[in-house]
Scaffold this active site. Structure first.
Site, mmCIF file in Angstrom:
data_model
loop_
_atom_site.group_PDB
_atom_site.id
_atom_site.type_symbol
_atom_site.label_atom_id
_atom_site.label_comp_id
_atom_site.label_asym_id
_atom_site.label_seq_id
_atom_site.Cartn_x
_atom_site.Cartn_y
_atom_site.Cartn_z
ATOM 1 C CB SER A 1 -0.295 43.302 43.513
ATOM 2 O OG SER A 1 0.287 44.152 42.537
ATOM 3 C CE1 TYR B 1 -1.127 39.424 39.303
ATOM 4 C CE2 TYR B 1 -0.994 41.820 39.368
ATOM 5 C CZ TYR B 1 -0.572 40.589 39.816
ATOM 6 O OH TYR B 1 0.406 40.504 40.796
#
Length: 256
Positions: free
Chosen positions: A137, A150
Site C-alpha cells: 500500500s 496498518y
C-alpha cells in the site's frame, strides 16, 4: 489480459479487490480458488461463476494454509498466479490503539503473506513460472498519522516482497508489489469507523479495477513496483527525495 496461466489463488477473496479479481479471472475462463474467513462473502463472490472455488481459511493458521493450498492443487492443478489480498485496516493513534488489534493486523496482513508464500511459491519456482502478487500500500511507503499499526504491516509486506523477488530473480517467476493509494473498496470502512486521517481525503479515490489493470500492465513490462496512478508515483518520489515536506504537509492537514 497478460495472464496466460490456468489456475489462480486469491487470499481475501470474500470481498473487495480479491472479489473483483476472482470474478474477472473466472469470466476470462480461469480456474480461481479463493480463501477467506468469511463463508458468506466467499459464497457471494462465487455466485454465478462456476470457475470460482472457495475455501474457508484463516490465513494466520500456517497449517491450515498449507493444507488448503494442497487441496487447491489437487482439485485445480498447479497454481499459476497468486494474489495476496487478505488484510484488515483499523486506524488509530499508536498510544491509543489497542495493542491486540495492532498485533492482529500484523498476523493477517504480514504473517499471512509469509504462510501463503511458503505454501505456494516453492511450486512456482520448481516449475520455473508463475505470477506472485503482493498487495502492499502507499500507506506502507508514504507515512501519515493515525495509520501507524496498518502502515507498519504494509511496510513489512513491501520489504518482504522486495527481498523475496531478489532472492528468486532468475527463477522464471514474475513478482509484483502493488502499492495502491486510497482505493474504493469495503476495506476503507474499517478505517472510517475507527480514526480516519484527513490526509487520505487529499487525493483521488481510485477504482479497484484500475489497480488490477495496472498489475497486468506492470507484469507485462517486467515491473516489480506497481504504482497504479500518477498520485502514487509522485508520492513514492516525494518520500524518497523530500520526506520533510511530506511530514510538514501531514501536520498542516491533520492539525496537530
Amino acid at each position: 489480459m497478460a495472464f496466460e496461466g490456468k489456475t489462480v489463488l486469491i487470499t481475501g477473496g470474500g470481498s473487495g479487490m480479491g472479489r473483483l479479481a476472482a470474478r474477472n479471472l473466472a469470466a476470462a475462463g480461469k480456474d480461481v480458488a479463493i480463501f477467506d474467513v468469511n463463508p458468506e462473502g466467499l459464497a457471494e463472490t462465487a455466485t454465478g461463476h462456476t470457475g470460482i472455488h472457495h475455501w474457508v481459511v484463516d490465513i494466520t493458521d500456517e497449517n491450515a494454509v498449507h493444507q488448503a493450498v494442497k487441496e487447491v492443487e489437487e482439485k485445480l492443478g498447479p497454481i499459476d498466479r497468486l494474489y495476496n489480498c487478505a488484510a484488515i485496516m483499523p486506524f488509530g493513534k499508536i498510544l491509543e490503539h489497542d495493542a491486540g488489534v495492532m498485533k492482529k493486523m500484523m498476523e493477517i496482513n504480514y504473517n499471512g503473506l509469509i504462510h501463503i508464500t511458503q505454501a505456494v511459491l516453492p511450486g512456482m519456482v520448481a516449475r520455473g513460472k508463475g505470477d506472485f502478487i503482493s498487495f502492499a500500500s502507499m500507506a506502507g511507503l508514504l507515512p501519515t498519522m493515525l495509520t501507524g499499526g496498518y502502515s507498519a504491516t504494509k511496510a513489512a509486506v513491501a520489504m518482504f516482497t522486495e527481498i523475496l523477488y531478489h532472492e528468486n530473480i532468475n527463477s522464471g517467476v514474475r513478482f509484483a508489489c502493488v502499492c495502491p493509494p486510497t482505493t474504493n473498496t469495503p476495506l476503507l470502512n474499517q478505517g472510517k469507523e475507527t480514526a480516519w486521517p484527513k490526509m487520505l481525503d487529499q487525493g483521488t479515490l481510485l477504482d479497484p479495477q484500475d489497480v488490477l489493470d495496472a498489475i497486468d500492465k506492470g507484469l507485462e513490462k517486467g515491473k516489480f513496483w506497481i504504482f497504479p496512478n500518477r498520485d502514487s508515483r509522485i508520492g513514492y518520489l516525494m518520500r524518497r527525495f523530500a520526506p520533510g515536506l511530506i511530514w510538514k504537509q501531514v501536520h498542516q492537514v491533520e492539525g496537530f
